[in-house]
Design a protein around this motif. Structure first.
Motif, PDB file in Angstrom:
ATOM      1  N   VAL A   5       0.871  -1.175   0.000  1.00 16.81           N
ATOM      2  CA  VAL A   5       0.000   0.000   0.000  1.00 16.81           C
ATOM      3  C   VAL A   5       0.906   1.223   0.000  1.00 16.81           C
ATOM      4  N   PHE A   6       0.849   2.005  -1.060  1.00 20.05           N
ATOM      5  CA  PHE A   6       1.577   3.267  -1.109  1.00 20.05           C
ATOM      6  C   PHE A   6       0.690   4.320  -0.460  1.00 20.05           C
ATOM      7  N   LEU A   7       1.161   4.828   0.667  1.00 16.05           N
ATOM      8  CA  LEU A   7       0.298   5.605   1.558  1.00 16.05           C
ATOM      9  C   LEU A   7       0.661   7.087   1.622  1.00 16.05           C
ATOM     10  N   ASP A   8      -0.302   7.900   1.247  1.00 16.46           N
ATOM     11  CA  ASP A   8      -0.265   9.323   1.544  1.00 16.46           C
ATOM     12  C   ASP A   8      -0.914   9.485   2.915  1.00 16.46           C
ATOM     13  N   VAL A  50       4.191   1.571   2.314  1.00 11.03           N
ATOM     14  CA  VAL A  50       5.270   2.431   1.822  1.00 11.03           C
ATOM     15  C   VAL A  50       4.773   3.877   1.862  1.00 11.03           C
ATOM     16  N   LEU A  51       5.479   4.708   2.603  1.00 12.71           N
ATOM     17  CA  LEU A  51       5.058   6.095   2.788  1.00 12.71           C
ATOM     18  C   LEU A  51       5.424   6.935   1.559  1.00 12.71           C
ATOM     19  N   THR A  52       4.417   7.560   0.961  1.00 16.71           N
ATOM     20  CA  THR A  52       4.667   8.484  -0.158  1.00 16.71           C
ATOM     21  C   THR A  52       4.473   9.933   0.283  1.00 16.71           C
ATOM     22  N   SER A  53       3.763  10.107   1.379  1.00 13.68           N
ATOM     23  CA  SER A  53       3.382  11.432   1.873  1.00 13.68           C
ATOM     24  C   SER A  53       4.580  12.338   2.089  1.00 13.68           C
ATOM     25  N   ILE A  78       5.449   1.055   8.937  1.00  9.79           N
ATOM     26  CA  ILE A  78       5.940   1.542   7.642  1.00  9.79           C
ATOM     27  C   ILE A  78       7.173   0.731   7.270  1.00  9.79           C
ATOM     28  N   SER A  79       7.156   0.142   6.071  1.00 14.29           N
ATOM     29  CA  SER A  79       8.314  -0.675   5.703  1.00 14.29           C
ATOM     30  C   SER A  79       9.244   0.046   4.740  1.00 14.29           C
ATOM     31  N   GLY A  80       8.836   1.176   4.218  1.00  8.79           N
ATOM     32  CA  GLY A  80       9.723   1.925   3.336  1.00  8.79           C
ATOM     33  C   GLY A  80       9.122   3.269   2.988  1.00  8.79           C
ATOM     34  N   ILE A 108      -2.513   2.447  -4.416  1.00  8.71           N
ATOM     35  CA  ILE A 108      -2.008   3.770  -4.048  1.00  8.71           C
ATOM     36  C   ILE A 108      -3.152   4.559  -3.432  1.00  8.71           C
ATOM     37  N   LEU A 109      -2.955   5.042  -2.211  1.00 11.69           N
ATOM     38  CA  LEU A 109      -3.973   5.861  -1.547  1.00 11.69           C
ATOM     39  C   LEU A 109      -3.478   7.293  -1.477  1.00 11.69           C
ATOM     40  N   GLY A 110      -4.296   8.226  -1.934  1.00  8.08           N
ATOM     41  CA  GLY A 110      -3.892   9.622  -1.856  1.00  8.08           C
ATOM     42  C   GLY A 110      -5.008  10.545  -2.293  1.00  8.08           C
ATOM     43  N   ASP A 111      -4.904  11.806  -1.923  1.00  6.99           N
ATOM     44  CA  ASP A 111      -5.968  12.763  -2.263  1.00  6.99           C
ATOM     45  C   ASP A 111      -5.565  13.683  -3.411  1.00  6.99           C
ATOM     46  N   ASN A 112      -4.436  13.379  -4.053  1.00  6.86           N
ATOM     47  CA  ASN A 112      -4.001  14.188  -5.196  1.00  6.86           C
ATOM     48  C   ASN A 112      -3.602  13.291  -6.358  1.00  6.86           C
ATOM     49  N   ARG A 113      -3.706  13.865  -7.564  1.00  5.26           N
ATOM     50  CA  ARG A 113      -3.392  13.091  -8.764  1.00  5.26           C
ATOM     51  C   ARG A 113      -1.919  13.159  -9.141  1.00  5.26           C
TER      52      ARG A 113
END
Ligand SMILES: [Mg+2]
Length: 158
Positions: A5-8, A50-53, A78-80, A108-113
């Motif tokens: 899960v790529f997380l914002d 995986v933190l994208t934020s 968080i693993s990465g 991918i979870l996020g509120d922006n494109r």
């Protein structure tokens, strides 16, 4: 073989209406929303987070400890983290996937494109959120695993 899960964070684990504050005085994260994420991941059978934020760059020290602590309360870790400039998050995920070939499916979870639409595989796996409980497919043809994960989010939110 693993699922990621790529997380914002902002707009996923909180919204602008969130009243809790982080230690450094930013908007914090909502326990209820972390519980939804944890429930969906559990139902899916586990996932690497995986933190994208931009919390990964801008929230050093107390705020990252706070986020990790909040996730840990729900047995999440968080693993990465991706590495990118703030508006090239899609490229950051592509780079991460190249280095982590064990990840064979992801959402991918996020509120922006951001730049996600440039990468069809990412676009089909993007859920646009307004708080995790309101997650909508970015693509008209989402990946099957993304549809499943979306169902689990809905189950956990009701
Ligand atoms: Mg955000």
């Amino acid at each position: 073989m693993s699922f990621a899960v790529f997380l914002d964070v902002d707009g996923v684990l909180n919204t602008i209406k969130t009243c809790v504050a982080s230690p450094d005085g930013h908007i914090g994260v909502d326990d209820r929303r972390i519980a939804i994420l944890a429930g969906a991941i559990k139902k899916y059978g586990g996932a690497d987070i995986v933190l994208t934020s931009d919390w990964k760059n801008k929230r050093i020290g107390d705020d990252l400890q706070y986020l990790n602590g909040k996730l840990r309360e729900h047995k999440l870790e968080i693993s990465g983290t991706t590495k990118d400039h703030w508006n090239n998050r899609g490229q950051g995920i592509i780079d991460y996937l190249k280095e982590h070939t064990e990840i064979d499916e992801y959402v991918i979870l996020g509120d922006n494109r951001f730049d996600f639409e440039k990468y069809p595989k990412l676009w089909e796996r993007l859920l646009i959120t307004n708080g995790i409980e309101q997650a909508a497919f970015a693509s008209n043809t989402p990946a099957i695993e993304t549809m499943i994960f979306h169902d689990y989010i809905k189950d956990m939110s009701s």
